[in-house]
Design a protein around this motif. Structure first.
Motif, short mmCIF file in Angstrom:
data_model
loop_
_atom_site.label_atom_id
_atom_site.label_comp_id
_atom_site.label_asym_id
_atom_site.label_seq_id
_atom_site.Cartn_x
_atom_site.Cartn_y
_atom_site.Cartn_z
N VAL A 108 21.68 25.64 14.33
CA VAL A 108 20.60 26.32 13.59
C VAL A 108 21.13 27.32 12.56
O VAL A 108 20.40 27.76 11.68
N SER A 109 22.40 27.66 12.68
CA SER A 109 23.01 28.51 11.64
C SER A 109 24.51 28.58 11.91
O SER A 109 24.99 28.22 12.98
N ILE A 110 25.24 29.01 10.89
CA ILE A 110 26.66 29.33 11.11
C ILE A 110 26.89 30.77 10.66
O ILE A 110 26.12 31.31 9.87
N GLU A 111 27.95 31.36 11.19
CA GLU A 111 28.18 32.79 10.97
C GLU A 111 28.92 33.06 9.66
O GLU A 111 29.71 32.25 9.19
N LEU A 134 42.00 36.37 16.37
CA LEU A 134 42.82 35.77 17.44
C LEU A 134 42.89 36.63 18.69
O LEU A 134 42.96 36.10 19.80
N ALA A 135 42.88 37.94 18.51
CA ALA A 135 42.90 38.83 19.68
C ALA A 135 41.50 38.99 20.28
O ALA A 135 41.31 39.77 21.21
N ILE A 136 40.54 38.26 19.74
CA ILE A 136 39.16 38.37 20.22
C ILE A 136 38.72 37.08 20.92
O ILE A 136 38.25 37.11 22.06
N GLY A 195 34.19 43.09 20.06
CA GLY A 195 34.43 41.71 20.46
C GLY A 195 34.06 40.75 19.35
O GLY A 195 34.24 41.06 18.16
N GLY A 196 33.55 39.58 19.71
CA GLY A 196 33.20 38.57 18.72
C GLY A 196 32.26 39.07 17.64
O GLY A 196 32.36 38.68 16.48
N MET A 197 31.36 39.97 17.99
CA MET A 197 30.44 40.53 17.00
C MET A 197 31.19 41.28 15.91
O MET A 197 30.70 41.40 14.78
N GLY A 202 29.18 45.04 10.50
CA GLY A 202 29.62 46.22 9.74
C GLY A 202 31.00 46.74 10.12
O GLY A 202 31.62 47.47 9.35
N ALA A 203 31.48 46.39 11.31
CA ALA A 203 32.80 46.90 11.73
C ALA A 203 33.91 46.34 10.85
O ALA A 203 34.89 47.03 10.56
N ALA A 204 33.76 45.09 10.45
CA ALA A 204 34.81 44.44 9.65
C ALA A 204 34.92 45.09 8.27
O ALA A 204 36.02 45.16 7.70
N GLN A 205 33.81 45.57 7.74
CA GLN A 205 33.89 46.23 6.43
C GLN A 205 34.82 47.44 6.49
O GLN A 205 35.61 47.69 5.57
N HIS A 206 34.73 48.20 7.56
CA HIS A 206 35.61 49.38 7.66
C HIS A 206 37.08 48.95 7.67
O HIS A 206 37.93 49.60 7.06
N LEU A 207 37.37 47.86 8.39
CA LEU A 207 38.74 47.35 8.43
C LEU A 207 39.20 46.94 7.03
O LEU A 207 40.30 47.29 6.59
N ARG A 208 38.34 46.23 6.32
CA ARG A 208 38.70 45.78 4.97
C ARG A 208 38.81 46.96 4.02
O ARG A 208 39.75 47.06 3.23
N ASP A 209 37.83 47.86 4.09
CA ASP A 209 37.86 49.04 3.20
C ASP A 209 39.11 49.88 3.46
O ASP A 209 39.78 50.32 2.53
N ALA A 210 39.39 50.11 4.74
CA ALA A 210 40.50 51.01 5.08
C ALA A 210 41.84 50.50 4.58
O ALA A 210 42.74 51.29 4.30
N ARG A 211 41.96 49.16 4.46
CA ARG A 211 43.29 48.59 4.23
C ARG A 211 43.92 49.02 2.90
O ARG A 211 45.14 48.95 2.74
N ILE A 212 43.13 49.46 1.94
CA ILE A 212 43.71 49.91 0.67
C ILE A 212 44.40 51.27 0.80
O ILE A 212 45.28 51.63 0.01
#
Lengths: 601, 601
Positions: free
Chosen positions: A250-253, A435-437, B415-417, B424-434
């Motif tokens: 029904v959807s992909i992430e 990968l760590a998740i 976790g997977g989320m 929104g957690a991934a944005q912080h990781l991407r933003d922080a990397r600079i």
């Protein structure tokens, strides 16, 4: 840039550290000696460099797409996957009686590494199919094996694992998907599964979903889960494809990375019920799924090594090419390739040492698995299988944690260019982060390491490993090169200290698991990392001995191995002491890692 | 979720660790006492939570866009920036005579932190404008100050720094941009600059580019660089805007993160020459640019703290909300919020401890800067300025490296989320990397720490800091709580060991910089991290003393501070020993970090 498989380095780990010749002496592996291994690896290297690696960026830029229930893979993936299956690569490790090549896991593992280094998103599909094949071979009925396994091994069909639901991630006790008997011995499956990697796609004719669900009246918790085969297309008696089953994407992430790998939400039974076939006995589903999970966990650990190596190769190429800055020692007034700068060199050496150490450990684990399956003596099999099972959470957890570190260092080596997506370094960082998740977070691996792999046998297996480390330490000490070699001395000192830290932590875990389980589990990830570091350092010590003794056969290769071992000793192994302190520190009245109350956060 | 500024925690660091009252006693800061600080911080917290933070995700999803030389900021940014400047926030730290509020850096720093936590991409624009203002105030002529500074302080115009060129990143000796005299005392600028943050946008009426370029016949290398003002629109004698200058954005980059912040390629002089006005003397451009860079470097360190805090807040909220798994100690059979699980709690406590330690150190540095600028006694000013300058690379390097770690832990807690972008957690990781890359990579900061900040004064400043740490260690030891407090004991032990490691490394750097510069610089990043850890640990030791003595005034706040200090002692400070080993290990005949030759990589 493309990917060049480090075949020579892989063969070194296979032959000198994982004892390929012993594996090749096992029944059924007579044709799996060094020459076969070299031939398979060379062919895999060519195939992955030429066919798979060039699609890696395309998958990131042009992810799998979803429309009206249909998932279309990145352009080019279907054709590349078709070449993969036509080459027989899905079947490397699987039994010849079902169409596989029946090669040892020790030979299959570098093949898996290459595929994942070439293209992590694409490779995830076969990694999961491997798990489905293993689960069916062990837990499926003869009819199920005959119906599904040959098509999975040939790659005509692919496999998935369906565990997670919105409310049930790491906690499978909360799974709600239902299986209702429909009278013919089969079931209708109803429910929603999320995070299903390659849960829907157009690369194969059918998809064999292995699904955890509850039978009516099943016990609560994980002891009420059964395992079901739910094919995308029902398979007729003659093996041909029948009706479309009632399982729909029904959807992909929209994910941080591995964007070409479609992560599906699958809906089962919205149109009357998805036909499901039970695998094995009722309520033993989790046990069967663990077969698949353990195969997949080892595979994910190899993914970590793979992406780390790809990130390393890219960083080395950039560092050799990019000219910037003068020599800090004043040896040159002209701008230099940045690989000449000490900090860049330190980063590259660290990336390399982490990756090679993890690779050696994974390959050694694969050999234990082979012996654990094939040795003629049951007690030898049991001993090796136990070591393999101890190593699985370490390989999974440590190789994937270091993949994050290595990929991040890869970005750093590129400086500002690393932050620009077109450079490619950032993709490795984003890809690696899953990968760590998935297949169990590092904490889940660490729980497994503490619970099933250390407490259950009273630390017996890890003490076997500690004793082996002691033998290697003695061999370093007694070697004629010890006095003259800084690498020998550094490794002896740091591995010795690391071994003490690991032994202390194991004692701590065994002593306090009952009286202070919160403190023990607060230190579990540190224990896992400590085990990863010390066991990798042990492989470097073994490699150092070989490289020193055989040095004159191939000076440039073996000198590099000595240098990398020395780097691991000085840059990585000292972390062991800090990890020990963090674990034992957590026990100071729980005021270390655990002192803050909920409200204080 | 939004962002809630930790005002109480900020005020604690300002008052108890950075000695706000001493700063408020400096000439010109009479109105900058605790009440003013609280009022400013409360207002900043409201503004950033309500106006700036809600645009953070929008900036990621809908980045700045480029078309036909025009850059359009993310929808909503222009209006929010307008509210920012109308509120006077650009001028907090700048002199009242040019329209600023003239507040101490110690009060401005938490405001900068809040803005960056709310929205790193948007905040980068004012951070750079701050740098431009400082550079012009110190190096500009009176006429230049009057023409540009009030408009920059009011926020009508923004500022940029133009250093990097395709062939000149960390190595500014390779800058090729030319400045040709045009007879009226001014210049035509020709060249290409890349990686210019907010180098073109539609949020302000004008953009004041500060540009490094070479005069005809200038010496080669960094001693031939001069600094020029190149406004996007030429400014008429009466201050009104004149002709569009010949500086044009030709593209913006596609980046891993901070996507709302346009990273411009600027072309100077393609249509006859961009009018430029020289700042200060010829060939002293790098020196002036360093004023801007040092301000910006401190600001980037604060960005690291900011994004770490935002990631921490998000992870805590998720961990309290997400229900999964049972208690490892058997205390509950029902599923628990994951914050109850030891490993999740360890991750959150680690995130918090790293962030609070870095914040405390940055605020203490800000106070040294204030005293260094305003104290009536020149020798006191010099002493404090020297400490500030030692701390700048540490704050920049350590706060940004830990931002990567904290943001990555933030993903892991989810976790997977965490891997799904919508979370929104991934944005912080991407933003922080600079952050560990721009304004000088961590290696560049570490070179500064080794070269200008340690070797130049023979380690005098760091030895002052070591002596201060000894005073704090003595205070812990002598405190009546020492015997009964595990936190006191842990911090005393681990900070004491860390202090020894730092002292050993400083001795090592001083001893071997000449005879083995490659080894010293291979260890420079480890030295920087070691300094960051030990100096942050020192702030926790000081905080522990205050929190213990004042505990009954506010038990929940101070108990949390004690617990966080204890966590830092057991989870972070033990790394000091490993870092020392990595540095000294690199000296073992260079066979550790540096043993691999170019071809061996």
């Amino acid at each position: 840039m493309s990917y060049i498989a480090p075949v020579k380095e892989m063969l070194f780990a296979m032959q000198e550290l994982a004892d390929l010749e012993r594996v090749a002496a096992l029944p059924g592996f007579e044709d799996a000696g060094p020459d076969s291994a070299q031939a398979v690896l060379d062919e895999a290297a060519r195939f992955n460099a030429n066919v798979i690696a060039p699609l890696n960026v395309e998958g990131d830029v042009n992810p799998s797409s979803f429309k009206d229930g249909i998932v279309t893979a990145t352009p080019g993936f279907k054709e590349a996957f078709s070449q993969f299956v036509n080459g027989g690569w899905q079947g490397v490790v699987h039994p010849a009686e079902y169409g596989g090549q029946g090669l040892p896991k020790l030979i299959a593992t570098p093949c898996v590494e290459m595929l994942n280094a070439a293209n992590l998103s694409l490779a995830l599909c076969p990694v999961l199919t491997d798990g489905a094949i293993e689960a069916l071979l062990i837990a499926g009925s003869q009819a199920q094996k005959e119906r599904y396994v040959p098509k999975l091994i040939s790659g005509e069909w692919t496999g998935t694992m369906n565990l997670t639901e919105p409310q049930a991630g790491s906690d499978l006790a909360l799974v709600r998907t239902r299986a209702e008997p429909i009278g013919d011995g089969n079931y209708h499956i109803f429910g929603t599964k999320i995070f299903i990697s390659w849960g829907e796609h157009d690369m194969a004719g059918n998809i064999v979903h292995l699904v955890l669900a509850r039978l009516p009246g099943a016990p609560e918790g994980v002891k009420g889960l059964s395992l079901f085969i739910v094919p995308k297309f029902v398979v007729n008696e003659d093996g041909s494809l029948g009706a479309r089953n009632d399982v729909h994407c029904v959807s992909i992430e929209h994910k941080l990375g591995i964007k070409a790998s479609p992560t599906a939400v699958l809906q089962f039974g919205d149109h009357g019920g998805a036909i499901g076939y039970r695998v094995g006995e009722a309520n033993r589903g989790l046990e069967y799924m663990f077969i698949m999970m353990n195969a997949a966990r080892f595979g994910v650990g190899v993914q970590g090594i793979a992406v780390a190596d790809r990130a390393y190769q890219r960083a080395v190429a950039y560092a050799k090419d990019r000219v910037q800055g003068r020599a800090v020692d004043g040896s040159s007034k002209a701008p230099l390739s940045i690989i000449k700068h000490p900090d860049v060199r330190r980063m590259l050496a660290t990336m390399r040492a982490l990756t090679e150490g993890a690779r050696a450990l994974a390959y050694v684990a694969a050999a234990h698995s082979d012996i654990g399956h094939r040795h003629t003596d049951a007690s030898v099999r049991a001993d090796h299988q136990a070591i393999y099972e101890y190593l699985v959470p370490v390989v999974k957890g440590w190789s994937t944690e270091l993949a994050n570190e290595v990929a991040s260092l890869g970005v750093q080596v590129h400086g500002g260019m690393g932050y620009i997506e077109e450079t490619g370094a950032a993709q490795h960082l984003r890809d690696a982060r899953i990968l760590a998740i998935y297949e169990g977070t590092t904490a889940i691996q660490a729980n497994d390491l503490v619970g099933r792999k250390t407490l259950r046998d009273g630390g017996a297996v890890v003490k076997v490993l500690l004793a082996k480390i002691d033998e290697t330490l003695a061999a370093l000490w007694e070697h004629k090169s010890y006095e003259s070699s800084a690498a020998f001395q550094a490794l002896h000192k740091r591995l010795g200290a690391g071994r003490e830290s690991l032994a202390n932590v194991v004692d701590y875990v065994l002593t306090h698991a009952k009286d202070d389980p919160n403190a023990v589990f607060a230190g579990s990830v540190a224990y896992l990392k400590l085990a990863g570091i010390v066991l990798s350092g042990w492989q470097f010590a073994r490699a150092l001995l070989v490289a020193t003794d055989k040095r004159n056969d191939d000076p440039s290769f073996y000198d590099a191995k000595v240098a990398t071992a020395h780097c691991f000793a000085t840059q990585i192994l000292p972390l062991a002491t800090a990890l020990e302190a963090a674990i034992v520190g957590a026990h100071d009245g729980n005021e270390g890692a655990l002192a803050l109350t909920d409200d204080q956060f």
